[in-house]
Design a protein around this motif. Sequence first.
Motif, PDB file in Angstrom:
ATOM      1  N   ALA A   4       0.112  19.345   6.940  1.00 16.59           N
ATOM      2  CA  ALA A   4       0.141  18.383   8.047  1.00 16.59           C
ATOM      3  C   ALA A   4      -1.063  17.453   7.975  1.00 16.59           C
ATOM      4  O   ALA A   4      -1.970  17.505   8.809  1.00 16.59           O
ATOM      5  N   ILE A   5      -1.092  16.616   6.951  1.00 22.78           N
ATOM      6  CA  ILE A   5      -2.206  15.697   6.715  1.00 22.78           C
ATOM      7  C   ILE A   5      -1.722  14.272   6.955  1.00 22.78           C
ATOM      8  O   ILE A   5      -0.942  13.726   6.166  1.00 22.78           O
ATOM      9  N   GLY A   6      -2.184  13.668   8.043  1.00 24.01           N
ATOM     10  CA  GLY A   6      -1.740  12.320   8.369  1.00 24.01           C
ATOM     11  C   GLY A   6      -2.411  11.247   7.542  1.00 24.01           C
ATOM     12  O   GLY A   6      -1.837  10.178   7.302  1.00 24.01           O
ATOM     13  N   VAL A   7      -3.656  11.523   7.095  1.00 24.83           N
ATOM     14  CA  VAL A   7      -4.412  10.533   6.309  1.00 24.83           C
ATOM     15  C   VAL A   7      -4.892  11.210   5.018  1.00 24.83           C
ATOM     16  O   VAL A   7      -6.059  11.631   4.922  1.00 24.83           O
ATOM     17  N   PRO A   8      -4.030  11.348   4.027  1.00 24.87           N
ATOM     18  CA  PRO A   8      -4.437  11.972   2.755  1.00 24.87           C
ATOM     19  C   PRO A   8      -5.367  11.056   1.976  1.00 24.87           C
ATOM     20  O   PRO A   8      -4.987   9.943   1.592  1.00 24.87           O
ATOM     21  N   MET A   9      -6.597  11.520   1.715  1.00 28.70           N
ATOM     22  CA  MET A   9      -7.614  10.653   1.136  1.00 28.70           C
ATOM     23  C   MET A   9      -7.323  10.268  -0.315  1.00 28.70           C
ATOM     24  O   MET A   9      -7.822   9.256  -0.804  1.00 28.70           O
ATOM     25  N   ARG A  10      -6.539  11.059  -1.013  1.00 31.42           N
ATOM     26  CA  ARG A  10      -6.143  10.696  -2.382  1.00 31.42           C
ATOM     27  C   ARG A  10      -4.673  10.266  -2.431  1.00 31.42           C
ATOM     28  O   ARG A  10      -4.000  10.395  -3.450  1.00 31.42           O
ATOM     29  N   GLY A  11      -4.208   9.731  -1.321  1.00 31.57           N
ATOM     30  CA  GLY A  11      -2.813   9.318  -1.231  1.00 31.57           C
ATOM     31  C   GLY A  11      -2.410   8.268  -2.242  1.00 31.57           C
ATOM     32  O   GLY A  11      -1.314   8.322  -2.812  1.00 31.57           O
ATOM     33  N   LYS A  12      -3.290   7.297  -2.494  1.00 35.74           N
ATOM     34  CA  LYS A  12      -2.956   6.259  -3.475  1.00 35.74           C
ATOM     35  C   LYS A  12      -2.788   6.862  -4.864  1.00 35.74           C
ATOM     36  O   LYS A  12      -1.875   6.485  -5.611  1.00 35.74           O
ATOM     37  N   GLU A  13      -3.659   7.802  -5.226  1.00 38.51           N
ATOM     38  CA  GLU A  13      -3.564   8.458  -6.532  1.00 38.51           C
ATOM     39  C   GLU A  13      -2.261   9.247  -6.643  1.00 38.51           C
ATOM     40  O   GLU A  13      -1.589   9.220  -7.684  1.00 38.51           O
ATOM     41  N   ILE A  14      -1.891   9.934  -5.562  1.00 39.77           N
ATOM     42  CA  ILE A  14      -0.641  10.685  -5.557  1.00 39.77           C
ATOM     43  C   ILE A  14       0.544   9.743  -5.760  1.00 39.77           C
ATOM     44  O   ILE A  14       1.450  10.006  -6.557  1.00 39.77           O
ATOM     45  N   LEU A  15       0.531   8.624  -5.048  1.00 36.90           N
ATOM     46  CA  LEU A  15       1.618   7.650  -5.170  1.00 36.90           C
ATOM     47  C   LEU A  15       1.675   7.033  -6.563  1.00 36.90           C
ATOM     48  O   LEU A  15       2.759   6.801  -7.114  1.00 36.90           O
ATOM     49  N   ASP A  16       0.522   6.774  -7.153  1.00 36.38           N
ATOM     50  CA  ASP A  16       0.492   6.223  -8.517  1.00 36.38           C
ATOM     51  C   ASP A  16       1.157   7.192  -9.500  1.00 36.38           C
ATOM     52  O   ASP A  16       1.956   6.789 -10.357  1.00 36.38           O
TER      53      ASP A  16
END
Length: 363
Positions: free
Chosen positions: A283-295
């Motif tokens: 339940a993480i609303g703001v994942p700090m490595r979200g851009k890396e995950i999406l890439d």
Amino acid sequence: MNFVCSQCGKVESADTRQPKCSCGGLWDLEASFPKFSLDQIDRDEWSMFRYRKFMAVGDEWKSISLGEGMTPIVRLDENVLLKMDYFMPTLSYKDRGAAVLMAHCKKIGVDSVVQDSSGNAGNSIAAYAAKAGIHCEIFVPEGTSPKKIDMILAHGAQCTVVSGSRDHCADVCREKVEREGVYYANHVYNPFFYEGTKTYIYEVMEQLHRMPKHILIPVGNGTLFLGAVKALEHLLESGVIDRMPQIIAVQSENCDPILLAFANGEHAPARVSPKPTLAEGIAIGVPMRGKEILDYARKYPVQFIHAPEDKILEARSALAKKGIYCEHTTAANYAAYLHYCRKYGAAEDCLITMCGAGLKSDH
């Protein structure tokens, strides 16, 4: 060995006490490893450190390890394999990352750490900090399983319960880091954590001598996802596998910033207002490595699926009736797998992580 800023490219010694670059970017680890080979495994070492030739780790692991890793793979049915990662010292897969991160802390002389967590990562850091003789404070959000808090306290760590959301809890902890300069032993910020979660894939390769067609991984902050993808890339580059397995990434139906961003073609996590969910671990609303995950998700490509909230307890019960007693977030993985099969058809030869033990979330 150096850190490299993921945002501006600045190079910094990996011995730095700074949790991130001065520009605000998170650190990546600059390290090179030999090609993966089963012949390079230390078969006399019965822990995940048997793969240390492919990990950024010094000899400090010898005094830190609690025997983490080497978890069995069991067959649930004709299509599903379960990687039993709650067979760990603190009953969750987070021990993989915590062992490496705390070995690094010992190497550079850290004497006090803080961490924010929904419970499992904090418990792991608390345990390995205790083994290392390092003072530890864990911040957890209100609603965290009391049994996870009990385990954190049992390891001698201080546990601070923060009112509000999981993301607010992280903000409070990071404010302390900035204010007091204490070392941030965080499973999202610190790339040494991913050196541990990489071993999830190395173990699968050694155990099965292949990669399953499908690998289902829960994604909150993405610590297992990122470690697994890095290890799979290593296997590809080493010529050990010739294609990436189909990764199925799971997000909670009530907290899905990465799933929504991926579906909408965005390159940064979507803004969401997390609702209460049994899958507290993701339940993480703001994942700090979200851009890396999406890439990574676009590079391979990954398929995303929701864990339906109203199916989690049903999935937990179904697993328990086959002898697998897992926590709610782990049951969400199986609920998501069944949902995936209903939407897209059978996912044959699918490996699902059993990442947390049931006794930790009986509340």
